[in-house]
Motif scaffolding. Structure first.
Motif, short mmCIF file in Angstrom:
data_model
loop_
_atom_site.label_atom_id
_atom_site.label_comp_id
_atom_site.label_asym_id
_atom_site.label_seq_id
_atom_site.Cartn_x
_atom_site.Cartn_y
_atom_site.Cartn_z
N GLU A 175 -5.31 -5.40 -5.96
CA GLU A 175 -5.08 -4.39 -4.89
C GLU A 175 -5.87 -4.07 -3.56
O GLU A 175 -5.10 -3.93 -2.51
CB GLU A 175 -5.39 -3.05 -5.63
CG GLU A 175 -4.97 -1.88 -4.79
CD GLU A 175 -5.01 -0.58 -5.63
OE1 GLU A 175 -6.18 0.23 -5.89
OE2 GLU A 175 -4.05 0.10 -6.33
N GLU B 130 -3.30 -4.00 5.98
CA GLU B 130 -3.81 -3.49 7.10
C GLU B 130 -3.26 -4.62 8.27
O GLU B 130 -3.47 -4.27 9.57
CB GLU B 130 -5.60 -3.88 7.10
CG GLU B 130 -6.01 -2.75 6.36
CD GLU B 130 -7.53 -2.66 5.68
OE1 GLU B 130 -8.00 -3.97 6.22
OE2 GLU B 130 -8.04 -2.26 5.06
N LYS C 297 0.88 -1.13 -0.04
CA LYS C 297 0.05 -0.02 0.04
C LYS C 297 0.77 1.32 0.12
O LYS C 297 0.94 2.09 -0.79
CB LYS C 297 -0.85 -0.01 1.30
CG LYS C 297 -1.95 1.19 1.29
CD LYS C 297 -2.91 0.95 2.45
CE LYS C 297 -3.83 2.20 2.31
NZ LYS C 297 -4.61 2.42 3.53
N TYR D 193 -4.15 -4.24 0.12
CA TYR D 193 -4.46 -3.52 1.21
C TYR D 193 -4.85 -4.26 2.44
O TYR D 193 -4.46 -3.74 3.35
CB TYR D 193 -5.62 -2.54 0.79
CG TYR D 193 -5.28 -1.32 -0.10
CD1 TYR D 193 -3.93 -1.40 -0.91
CD2 TYR D 193 -5.79 -0.28 -0.34
CE1 TYR D 193 -3.57 -0.32 -1.82
CE2 TYR D 193 -5.86 0.84 -1.32
CZ TYR D 193 -4.47 0.74 -2.04
OH TYR D 193 -4.19 1.68 -2.81
#
Length: 188
Positions: free
Chosen positions: A117, A125, A53, A121
């Motif tokens: 993507e 996280e 990210k 992400y």
């Protein structure tokens, strides 16, 4: 001792050990078994990585912690009884008193490159910054031999639908940047 994956990541200062988790595990274990009387004080793994990210293409990143989180587990389609994370920090502290930040970035390894993507992400996280196919295997093998490990990576791409295309486009320049960074730090 400096090692790399090999194939596209051949350096005159590094021993190529194999692409992916399996080849890296087999070849690094074989090498260390054959050289048990002269084991290295540290293993430095150098190579490229994708960014999940946040980060910069051509940025240099260092880590002593990695994981093997498969994308299918993010979608609750798989589980594993295996230990998913490993860190070289304890070995460094215990054996060499090496000053390694306990806030090291975490690298995830898989035999596959993330091209979604949204899933990249989700890995971010969970605390993973980069993706490199071999680093978890390097950490796992070195830990068995009680050898501290660091990984130094150059980012070639973001983990998205253009991951492979960007990797190919950026790889040669990224290798040059990595080599220059290693020289500046007197590691080669």
């Amino acid at each position: 001792m400096i090692i790399s994956a090999g194939q596209n990541e051949i350096f005159d200062f590094a021993l190529p050990m194999g692409v992916g988790l399996v080849d890296m595990s087999i070849n690094l274990t074989k090498f260390l078994c054959e050289n048990q009387r002269n084991l290295p004080d540290e293993i430095l793994f150098v190579g490229s990585a994708g960014i999940y990210k946040d980060g910069e293409i051509f940025g240099i990143y260092e880590s002593a912690a990695g994981a093997n989180i498969e994308i299918s587990s993010l979608e609750d389609k798989s589980y594993t009884p295996c230990k998913k994370e490993i860190s070289s920090i304890q070995i460094c502290d215990k054996n060499l008193n090496t000053k390694v930040s306990h806030e090291t970035i975490r690298v995830n390894s898989s035999n596959f490159i993330t091209t979604d993507e949204n899933l990249a992400y989700r890995l971010a996280e969970l605390g993973y910054a980069l993706e490199n196919m071999e680093f978890f295997a390097v950490l796992k093998v070195a830990t068995k031999f009680k050898i501290p490990v660091r990984g130094i990576f150059v980012a070639t791409n973001f983990c998205n639908q253009n991951a492979h295309e960007d990797f190919v486009k950026n790889h040669q320049k990224a290798k040059e940047i990595l080599i220059n960074s290693l020289k500046e730090r007197n590691l080669i």
